[in-house]
Motif scaffolding. Structure first.
Motif, PDB file in Angstrom:
ATOM      1  N   THR A  40      11.166   4.309   3.829  1.00  0.00           N
ATOM      2  CA  THR A  40       9.935   4.926   3.330  1.00  0.00           C
ATOM      3  C   THR A  40       9.706   6.279   3.992  1.00  0.00           C
ATOM      4  O   THR A  40       9.354   7.258   3.323  1.00  0.00           O
ATOM      5  CB  THR A  40       8.733   3.995   3.588  1.00  0.00           C
ATOM      6  OG1 THR A  40       8.999   2.727   3.002  1.00  0.00           O
ATOM      7  CG2 THR A  40       7.458   4.559   2.997  1.00  0.00           C
ATOM      8  N   LEU A  41       9.912   6.365   5.294  1.00  0.00           N
ATOM      9  CA  LEU A  41       9.743   7.631   6.011  1.00  0.00           C
ATOM     10  C   LEU A  41      10.751   8.671   5.537  1.00  0.00           C
ATOM     11  O   LEU A  41      10.390   9.832   5.299  1.00  0.00           O
ATOM     12  CB  LEU A  41       9.893   7.398   7.512  1.00  0.00           C
ATOM     13  CG  LEU A  41       9.765   8.632   8.403  1.00  0.00           C
ATOM     14  CD1 LEU A  41       8.386   9.255   8.266  1.00  0.00           C
ATOM     15  CD2 LEU A  41      10.050   8.273   9.839  1.00  0.00           C
ATOM     16  N   LEU A  42      12.005   8.272   5.348  1.00  0.00           N
ATOM     17  CA  LEU A  42      13.035   9.199   4.875  1.00  0.00           C
ATOM     18  C   LEU A  42      12.765   9.654   3.443  1.00  0.00           C
ATOM     19  O   LEU A  42      13.018  10.808   3.095  1.00  0.00           O
ATOM     20  CB  LEU A  42      14.420   8.560   4.993  1.00  0.00           C
ATOM     21  CG  LEU A  42      14.908   8.320   6.430  1.00  0.00           C
ATOM     22  CD1 LEU A  42      16.176   7.475   6.425  1.00  0.00           C
ATOM     23  CD2 LEU A  42      15.134   9.632   7.153  1.00  0.00           C
ATOM     24  N   VAL A  43      12.253   8.756   2.612  1.00  0.00           N
ATOM     25  CA  VAL A  43      11.893   9.115   1.233  1.00  0.00           C
ATOM     26  C   VAL A  43      10.786  10.165   1.250  1.00  0.00           C
ATOM     27  O   VAL A  43      10.860  11.182   0.553  1.00  0.00           O
ATOM     28  CB  VAL A  43      11.472   7.862   0.432  1.00  0.00           C
ATOM     29  CG1 VAL A  43      10.729   8.250  -0.842  1.00  0.00           C
ATOM     30  CG2 VAL A  43      12.683   7.017   0.100  1.00  0.00           C
ATOM     31  N   THR A  60       0.806  -1.222   0.000  1.00  0.00           N
ATOM     32  CA  THR A  60       0.000   0.000   0.000  1.00  0.00           C
ATOM     33  C   THR A  60       0.844   1.280   0.000  1.00  0.00           C
ATOM     34  O   THR A  60       0.295   2.379   0.136  1.00  0.00           O
ATOM     35  CB  THR A  60      -0.931   0.024   1.220  1.00  0.00           C
ATOM     36  OG1 THR A  60      -0.134  -0.018   2.408  1.00  0.00           O
ATOM     37  CG2 THR A  60      -1.892  -1.153   1.197  1.00  0.00           C
ATOM     38  N   THR A  61       2.151   1.166  -0.167  1.00  0.00           N
ATOM     39  CA  THR A  61       3.029   2.331  -0.077  1.00  0.00           C
ATOM     40  C   THR A  61       2.682   3.403  -1.097  1.00  0.00           C
ATOM     41  O   THR A  61       2.551   4.583  -0.751  1.00  0.00           O
ATOM     42  CB  THR A  61       4.506   1.912  -0.243  1.00  0.00           C
ATOM     43  OG1 THR A  61       4.787   0.853   0.668  1.00  0.00           O
ATOM     44  CG2 THR A  61       5.430   3.066   0.047  1.00  0.00           C
ATOM     45  N   TYR A  77       6.027   3.941  -6.636  1.00  0.00           N
ATOM     46  CA  TYR A  77       7.059   3.764  -5.605  1.00  0.00           C
ATOM     47  C   TYR A  77       7.730   2.422  -5.851  1.00  0.00           C
ATOM     48  O   TYR A  77       7.102   1.373  -5.710  1.00  0.00           O
ATOM     49  CB  TYR A  77       6.415   3.811  -4.216  1.00  0.00           C
ATOM     50  CG  TYR A  77       7.401   3.838  -3.089  1.00  0.00           C
ATOM     51  CD1 TYR A  77       7.884   5.040  -2.595  1.00  0.00           C
ATOM     52  CD2 TYR A  77       7.859   2.661  -2.498  1.00  0.00           C
ATOM     53  CE1 TYR A  77       8.786   5.084  -1.549  1.00  0.00           C
ATOM     54  CE2 TYR A  77       8.763   2.697  -1.459  1.00  0.00           C
ATOM     55  CZ  TYR A  77       9.218   3.905  -0.983  1.00  0.00           C
ATOM     56  OH  TYR A  77      10.125   3.927   0.061  1.00  0.00           O
ATOM     57  N   ASN A  78       9.013   2.462  -6.228  1.00  0.00           N
ATOM     58  CA  ASN A  78       9.714   1.254  -6.679  1.00  0.00           C
ATOM     59  C   ASN A  78      10.961   0.970  -5.850  1.00  0.00           C
ATOM     60  O   ASN A  78      12.043   0.771  -6.384  1.00  0.00           O
ATOM     61  CB  ASN A  78      10.079   1.420  -8.151  1.00  0.00           C
ATOM     62  CG  ASN A  78       8.865   1.704  -8.993  1.00  0.00           C
ATOM     63  OD1 ASN A  78       8.100   0.808  -9.305  1.00  0.00           O
ATOM     64  ND2 ASN A  78       8.660   2.957  -9.330  1.00  0.00           N
ATOM     65  N   LEU A  79      10.796   0.955  -4.527  1.00  0.00           N
ATOM     66  CA  LEU A  79      11.891   0.620  -3.618  1.00  0.00           C
ATOM     67  C   LEU A  79      11.459  -0.575  -2.776  1.00  0.00           C
ATOM     68  O   LEU A  79      10.266  -0.764  -2.529  1.00  0.00           O
ATOM     69  CB  LEU A  79      12.214   1.809  -2.702  1.00  0.00           C
ATOM     70  CG  LEU A  79      12.797   3.039  -3.389  1.00  0.00           C
ATOM     71  CD1 LEU A  79      12.864   4.207  -2.418  1.00  0.00           C
ATOM     72  CD2 LEU A  79      14.179   2.737  -3.946  1.00  0.00           C
ATOM     73  N   PRO A  80      12.416  -1.377  -2.297  1.00  0.00           N
ATOM     74  CA  PRO A  80      12.059  -2.543  -1.482  1.00  0.00           C
ATOM     75  C   PRO A  80      11.387  -2.126  -0.176  1.00  0.00           C
ATOM     76  O   PRO A  80      11.714  -1.084   0.391  1.00  0.00           O
ATOM     77  CB  PRO A  80      13.401  -3.239  -1.219  1.00  0.00           C
ATOM     78  CG  PRO A  80      14.450  -2.255  -1.579  1.00  0.00           C
ATOM     79  CD  PRO A  80      13.858  -1.252  -2.488  1.00  0.00           C
TER      80      PRO A  80
END
Length: 126
Positions: free
Chosen positions: A108-111, A77-78, A98-101
């Motif tokens: 995710t929070l830092l992004v 759900t990111t 959103y294409n990160l592991p």
């Protein structure tokens, strides 16, 4: 976090393109924004992949924007959550890929914090 690439902008018709890269948790994370009238598309990733796509838009019936996963894994759900939060912040239609592991929730929070910082520095690009 270390900003590795500065601003790249070019106007393509009525679409404004903005790219930037940030080193987050020892990983280069690339951001690609395409601003159009009434909204923007945001791609986030470390390599050239489009594994999902979510869209959100404000609604007069709810304080939280409506969100839908257009393509990708429904258990992740990111992209939907991020598009919803960005749509609420900007009051615009927002597409997110959103294409990160998903192994590290800190990533995710830092992004998201990096995106918000870039929005403050360059509000005309979003």
């Amino acid at each position: 976090m270390e900003n590795e690439e500065c601003d790249v902008q070019e106007a393509v018709g009525s679409i404004v393109v903005h790219d930037f890269t940030e080193k987050i948790l020892e990983q280069n994370v690339h951001f690609h924004v395409m601003k159009f009238d009434g909204g923007f598309f945001l791609w986030v990733g470390s390599n050239a992949v489009l594994s999902n796509l979510a869209v959100s838009i404000s609604s007069k019936y709810d304080s939280m924007p409506l969100s839908s996963l257009v393509m990708g894994d429904t258990s992740d759900t990111t992209a939907s959550s991020l598009s919803q939060r960005l749509s609420k912040k900007t009051k615009k239609q927002v597409f997110v890929s959103y294409n990160l592991p998903m192994a590290d929730s800190n990533l995710t929070l830092l992004v998201e914090n990096t995106i918000k910082k870039e929005m403050e520095l360059h509000p005309d690009k979003f």
